[in-house]
Design an enzyme around this catalytic site. Sequence first.
Site, PDB file in Angstrom:
ATOM      1  CB  THR A   1      45.328  24.156  15.311  1.00 11.04           C
ATOM      2  OG1 THR A   1      46.159  25.198  15.879  1.00 11.04           O
ATOM      3  CG2 THR A   1      46.189  22.956  14.984  1.00 11.04           C
ATOM      4  N   GLY A   2      43.857  27.048  14.105  1.00  9.07           N
ATOM      5  CA  GLY A   2      42.995  28.120  14.589  1.00  9.07           C
ATOM      6  C   GLY A   2      41.739  28.303  13.752  1.00  9.07           C
TER       7      GLY A   2
ATOM      8  NE  ARG B   1      48.682  26.684  22.847  1.00  2.68           N
ATOM      9  CZ  ARG B   1      49.409  27.792  22.732  1.00  2.68           C
ATOM     10  NH1 ARG B   1      50.350  28.045  23.628  1.00  2.68           N
ATOM     11  NH2 ARG B   1      49.222  28.630  21.731  1.00  2.68           N
ATOM     12  CB  SER B   2      48.065  21.928  18.257  1.00  2.00           C
ATOM     13  OG  SER B   2      48.509  23.196  17.936  1.00  2.00           O
TER      14      SER B   2
ATOM     15  NE  ARG C   1      45.746  43.732   9.057  1.00  2.00           N
ATOM     16  CZ  ARG C   1      44.936  43.333  10.018  1.00  2.00           C
ATOM     17  NH1 ARG C   1      44.528  44.180  10.955  1.00  2.00           N
ATOM     18  NH2 ARG C   1      44.504  42.094  10.048  1.00  2.00           N
TER      19      ARG C   1
ATOM     20  CB  CYS D   1      37.299  40.706   9.390  1.00  2.00           C
ATOM     21  SG  CYS D   1      37.531  40.950  11.155  1.00  2.00           S
TER      22      CYS D   1
ATOM     23  CE  LYS E   1      43.339  45.911  14.506  1.00  2.00           C
ATOM     24  NZ  LYS E   1      42.850  44.570  14.930  1.00  2.00           N
TER      25      LYS E   1
ATOM     26  CG  HIS F   1      32.691  41.005  11.536  1.00  2.00           C
ATOM     27  ND1 HIS F   1      32.500  40.050  12.501  1.00  2.00           N
ATOM     28  CD2 HIS F   1      34.008  41.379  11.622  1.00  2.00           C
ATOM     29  CE1 HIS F   1      33.653  39.851  13.151  1.00  2.00           C
ATOM     30  NE2 HIS F   1      34.574  40.639  12.628  1.00  2.00           N
TER      31      HIS F   1
ATOM     32  CG  ASN G   1      33.902  37.153  11.149  1.00  2.00           C
ATOM     33  OD1 ASN G   1      32.767  36.671  11.028  1.00  2.00           O
ATOM     34  ND2 ASN G   1      34.718  36.813  12.123  1.00  2.00           N
TER      35      ASN G   1
HETATM   36  P1  A2P Z   1      47.665  26.269  18.800  1.00  2.00           P
HETATM   37  O1  A2P Z   1      46.399  25.546  18.385  1.00  2.00           O
HETATM   38  O2  A2P Z   1      48.815  25.361  18.882  1.00  2.00           O
HETATM   39  O3  A2P Z   1      47.477  27.124  20.008  1.00  2.00           O
HETATM   40  P2  A2P Z   1      42.685  31.182  17.182  1.00  2.00           P
HETATM   41  O4  A2P Z   1      42.750  32.526  16.518  1.00  2.00           O
HETATM   42  O5  A2P Z   1      41.504  30.388  16.747  1.00  2.00           O
HETATM   43  O6  A2P Z   1      42.808  31.303  18.658  1.00  2.00           O
HETATM   44  O7  A2P Z   1      43.972  30.379  16.658  1.00  2.00           O
HETATM   45  C1  A2P Z   1      45.279  30.840  16.828  1.00  2.00           C
HETATM   46  C2  A2P Z   1      46.240  29.977  16.010  1.00  2.00           C
HETATM   47  O8  A2P Z   1      47.565  30.466  16.208  1.00  2.00           O
HETATM   48  C3  A2P Z   1      46.258  28.522  16.444  1.00  2.00           C
HETATM   49  O9  A2P Z   1      46.517  27.697  15.333  1.00  2.00           O
HETATM   50  C4  A2P Z   1      47.426  28.505  17.403  1.00  2.00           C
HETATM   51  O10 A2P Z   1      48.035  27.240  17.571  1.00  2.00           O
HETATM   52  C5  A2P Z   1      48.391  29.420  16.695  1.00  2.00           C
HETATM   53  N1  A2P Z   1      49.419  29.931  17.610  1.00  2.00           N
HETATM   54  C6  A2P Z   1      49.234  30.677  18.707  1.00  2.00           C
HETATM   55  N2  A2P Z   1      50.421  30.942  19.312  1.00  2.00           N
HETATM   56  C7  A2P Z   1      51.367  30.371  18.542  1.00  2.00           C
HETATM   57  C8  A2P Z   1      52.790  30.275  18.611  1.00  2.00           C
HETATM   58  N3  A2P Z   1      53.483  30.855  19.597  1.00  2.00           N
HETATM   59  N4  A2P Z   1      53.436  29.589  17.634  1.00  2.00           N
HETATM   60  C9  A2P Z   1      52.758  28.999  16.643  1.00  2.00           C
HETATM   61  N5  A2P Z   1      51.401  29.048  16.520  1.00  2.00           N
HETATM   62  C10 A2P Z   1      50.726  29.724  17.450  1.00  2.00           C
HETATM   63  C1  11C Z   2      37.766  40.927  15.502  1.00  2.00           C
HETATM   64  N1  11C Z   2      38.655  42.172  13.632  1.00  2.00           N
HETATM   65  O1  11C Z   2      36.663  40.821  14.921  1.00  2.00           O
HETATM   66  C2  11C Z   2      38.993  41.359  14.762  1.00  2.00           C
HETATM   67  C3  11C Z   2      39.795  40.133  14.425  1.00  2.00           C
HETATM   68  O2  11C Z   2      43.477  42.876  13.204  1.00  2.00           O
HETATM   69  O3  11C Z   2      43.361  40.968  12.243  1.00  2.00           O
HETATM   70  C4  11C Z   2      41.019  40.361  13.573  1.00  2.00           C
HETATM   71  C5  11C Z   2      42.043  41.268  14.177  1.00  2.00           C
HETATM   72  C6  11C Z   2      43.035  41.735  13.139  1.00  2.00           C
HETATM   73  O4  11C Z   2      37.929  40.669  16.679  1.00  2.00           O
END
Ligand code: A2P
Ligand code: 11C
Length: 336
Positions: free
Chosen positions: A11-12, A39-40, A99, A129, A213, A242, A316
Amino acid sequence: RSFKVAVVGATGAVGEVMLSILAERNFPVSELVALASARSAGGTVEFNGNQIDVQDLAGFDPTGVDIALFSAGGSVSKEYAPKFAAAGAVVIDNSSAFRYDDDIPLVVSEVNPEQVRNRPRGIIANPNCSTMQMLVALAPLHKVSPIQRINVATYQSVSGGGRSAMEELGRQTGALLNFQDPEPERFPVQIAFNLIPHIDDFQDNGFTKEEMKLVWETRKILGDDSIMVNPTAVRVPVFFGHSEAVNIETETRITPQQAREILAAAPGVEVVDEHKAGGYPTPVTHASGTDPVYVGRIREDLSHPRGLNLWIVSDNIRKGAALNAVQLAELVASEG
Ligand code: A2P
Ligand code: 11C
């Protein structure tokens, strides 16, 4: 053969693009599992025109998953990536959790693809990235004449910080145009109409982790610990893409014309370098929503006989994260 593929963080900001790139590139998927936090869970994401149910990672059994793409943050990767690998999946991890471990390959598909096979823990790391796009452009030059030193200043879009960071830029921009207080939450100070020379945590040496990094990952991916890297990483109020102002010193001189020819033939690179208004790449006019790493403003270094300047721009979220992860999955899939 086709593969059961799990996307963790579906979902992110990166996960969503992983799903679209898997479909776009016709990755052989027999079953797609979309995972996120509780949450999702219960919601859906789109894959290849279908709505896929999002499942809670915490309650998911990874048995039978062939390839897992992780982009849910470092702590989620640390906890769950080894569990997926133990269940037999090849994990491609977009976080910084693994990494810098010696027994984890760190791979840019155009630069060191042979390293994907070298994965004793079943985990392959996807670079950050800012390193990713820099090395797609610099590795072909490094092959012609070894790079000894890199000076780089980055101009990084807010999507690197995920959805909440993009929302904050939008919210603050709207607020300021309506003469209201921008109220920083996700960023340490106002990002709208501003620049912030601070990405990720400060380190003991005064550099930020985002800057370090660039040092650590460049050396590991190019396999050369002698390369000197001097980075400054800056967040800018751009949504996607970027940009990097890069100066390199090579062992022998590479002229701007030679660099243009080398880069024009390099995989994943597009040279946009005309000496006129708009004859250079920008995040909005070129990078956003596209795959290449764009290089322009190629000039000699007026202060150094073996110096060269480049302006490197890429999306990115695509090459910097989701696209490279899918390209690594393609390398794994091609192993047979
Ligand atoms: P969720 O949508 O349920 O919060 P972004 O980088 O855009 O913020 O997205 C982060 C992604 O990582 C989302 O899909 C988020 O899901 C997921 N995520 C964050 N915390 C967890 C967790 N504890 N377990 C599983 N997925 C997670
Ligand atoms: C940023 N580069 O633009 C970061 C996002 O280590 O994968 C990715 C962070 C990472 O904020």
